[in-house]
Design a protein around this motif. Structure first.
Motif, PDB file in Angstrom:
ATOM      1  N   GLU A   3       0.831  -1.204   0.000  1.00 48.89           N
ATOM      2  CA  GLU A   3       0.000   0.000   0.000  1.00 48.89           C
ATOM      3  C   GLU A   3       0.866   1.255   0.000  1.00 48.89           C
ATOM      4  O   GLU A   3       0.574   2.227  -0.696  1.00 48.89           O
ATOM      5  CB  GLU A   3      -0.912  -0.006   1.245  1.00 48.89           C
ATOM      6  N   GLN A   4       1.927   1.222   0.777  1.00 53.95           N
ATOM      7  CA  GLN A   4       2.867   2.344   0.824  1.00 53.95           C
ATOM      8  C   GLN A   4       3.537   2.534  -0.541  1.00 53.95           C
ATOM      9  O   GLN A   4       3.702   3.648  -1.022  1.00 53.95           O
ATOM     10  CB  GLN A   4       3.928   2.081   1.902  1.00 53.95           C
ATOM     11  N   SER A   7       1.093   4.104  -2.982  1.00 62.25           N
ATOM     12  CA  SER A   7       0.462   5.353  -2.558  1.00 62.25           C
ATOM     13  C   SER A   7       0.718   6.453  -3.587  1.00 62.25           C
ATOM     14  O   SER A   7       1.742   6.452  -4.287  1.00 62.25           O
ATOM     15  CB  SER A   7       1.003   5.798  -1.196  1.00 62.25           C
ATOM     16  N   ARG A  47      -2.411  -1.086 -11.487  1.00 61.68           N
ATOM     17  CA  ARG A  47      -2.480  -1.261 -10.029  1.00 61.68           C
ATOM     18  C   ARG A  47      -3.132  -2.600  -9.675  1.00 61.68           C
ATOM     19  O   ARG A  47      -2.653  -3.318  -8.786  1.00 61.68           O
ATOM     20  CB  ARG A  47      -3.257  -0.108  -9.396  1.00 61.68           C
ATOM     21  N   GLU A  51      -1.476  -5.635  -7.465  1.00 66.62           N
ATOM     22  CA  GLU A  51      -2.127  -6.102  -6.231  1.00 66.62           C
ATOM     23  C   GLU A  51      -2.471  -7.592  -6.302  1.00 66.62           C
ATOM     24  O   GLU A  51      -2.402  -8.300  -5.295  1.00 66.62           O
ATOM     25  CB  GLU A  51      -3.400  -5.282  -5.981  1.00 66.62           C
TER      26      GLU A  51
END
Length: 420
Positions: A3-4, A7, A47, A51
């Motif tokens: 997630e970081q 971001s 993205r 993921e």
């Protein structure tokens, strides 16, 4: 951590960094200028693939860079601009985990550290009496890194399995040569933003071993110099450390390029040292020759280029070159280079004036007496000889070039030395 990594703040920082570094295209042909638009249009798909762990990096494009003095070629792997951005994003979140634990003797590609610091530290060791160097050259380092060993090291700090998967995919993304993709079963691609960090992770093990043994050393990427007091100690250290590198790290030491020698006989990061008790830093002859090759390209008489464009390209190259080599304690190198560059430009301008009538007219306009202008304007002497003549040196003097925008290496050197 994923997630970081994904971001908005981290990705925007990575995007800006890739745009600032510019660079060549990858296998997809996309330029850096097109990257931002591509990301905006395709980010959701990209993205989602990252993921889900289904994202597949493109192979790197193989580029051969000639080594100086005809020493073969250095193989670079150029990722696509999209992969460069993602590698930069990974580096930005992973570096803070590793960098604080890296050795104080490691200087390459680290925050707030640079090659100058490594050269200064080497000089410090010499001042302390360690006046022999064990210069270790790792043979094809970037091609020989063991993936499993590297991933185990990364997994000690990075616990997010999806980030680990993405890093491994970059290690194994393959290389495209002549339209064919070859798998990469070992090594790290030299040319991507992630490569410097991976290099330091691999060689941190070497740093820790050298620290444990109490050695005085400096390392910049895969350049490692160990400083000792006697040749016998140097040979002993060279044999012992070679055993560690080849046995434990599974890398190869190039015995032909490695040596125990005086530091002033070995080039380190483009510099050499003087033999004085308090050594002076000098620009290595190979570094000067490499700069002259580039300057000759810009000031070639065979390339039709306007003088304004030549000066602009020269300034761009020379100011960066001087920014790095201003560490040298030898202002004469910069003074001599300035003189040589001005002579190169006088040669180019003399050829651009072409016919004798134009040469005479231009010389008179620069304050040369008519009889002298007639004499030199009609001479049959060669361009380079004329460029070094007193008549042209006075007509096209330092002030002339300064007025036309040429920046002086000597002025830049003095400015940088005063600041530091």
């Amino acid at each position: 951590m994923l997630e970081q990594l994904l971001s908005r703040e981290n990705l925007l920082q990575a995007l800006k960094r890739v745009e600032a570094n510019k660079g060549s295209h990858g296998v997809d042909g996309m330029s850096v200028k097109s990257l931002r638009k591509h990301i905006v249009q395709n980010w959701q798909t990209l993205r989602h693939a990252i993921e889900e762990g289904t994202y597949e990096p493109s192979p790197v494009r193989r580029v051969e860079i000639p080594k100086p003095n005809g020493g073969g070629v250095r193989m670079l792997g150029i990722p696509t601009v999209t992969d460069r951005m993602l590698q930069q994003a990974i580096s930005q979140v992973v570096t803070p985990l590793f960098d604080p634990q890296f050795s104080e003797h490691s200087y390459g590609f680290r925050p707030k550290r640079r090659g100058h610091d490594a050269v200064r530290k080497a000089r410090e060791f010499m001042k302390e009496g360690y006046r022999f160097v064990v210069d270790l050259d790792l043979e094809k380092f970037f091609d020989r890194v063991h993936h499993d060993r590297l991933m185990l090291k990364i997994a000690e700090k990075v616990k997010d399995k999806k980030v680990l998967l993405l890093i491994r995919k970059y290690l194994q993304s393959g290389v495209m040569e002549n339209g064919l993709v070859k798998p990469t079963l070992e090594g790290t691609p030299q040319g991507g933003p992630l490569s410097p960090l991976l290099t330091n992770i691999v060689l941190d093990e070497l740093d820790k071993e050298l620290e444990k043994r109490g050695h005085r050393f400096v390392r910049y990427a895969d350049d490692c110099n160990i400083y000792v007091k006697t040749p016998r100690a140097g040979e002993r250290v060279k044999a012992s450390v070679t055993g560690f590198i080849e046995g434990k790290l599974k890398l190869k030491v190039n015995q032909g390029k490695s040596a125990v020698d005086r530091p002033w006989k070995r080039k380190f990061l483009g510099f050499i040292f003087s033999v004085d008790q308090v050594p002076k830093v000098r620009i290595a002859q190979q570094s000067l020759q490499k700069a002259k090759v580039r300057i000759r390209e810009i000031t070639s008489r065979k390339k039709p280029m306007k003088m304004e464009e030549q000066i602009q390209k020269l300034n761009q190259y020379l100011m960066g070159w001087c920014g790095y080599f201003s560490l040298a304690d030898t202002p004469s190198s910069f003074r001599d280079m300035d003189k040589w560059i001005r002579r190169r430009l006088r040669m180019c301008l003399w050829k651009q004036w072409k016919n004798p009538r134009t040469k005479v007219k231009r010389l008179i306009s620069l304050g040369v007496r008519k009889d002298k202008a007639d004499e030199w304007g009609n001479t049959r002497k060669g361009y380079w000889r004329i460029a070094g003549s007193p008549i042209l040196s006075r007509a096209l003097n330092n002030r002339y070039w300064e007025t036309n925008g040429l920046k002086s290496l000597m002025d830049r050197y003095n400015l940088l030395r005063n600041i530091s």
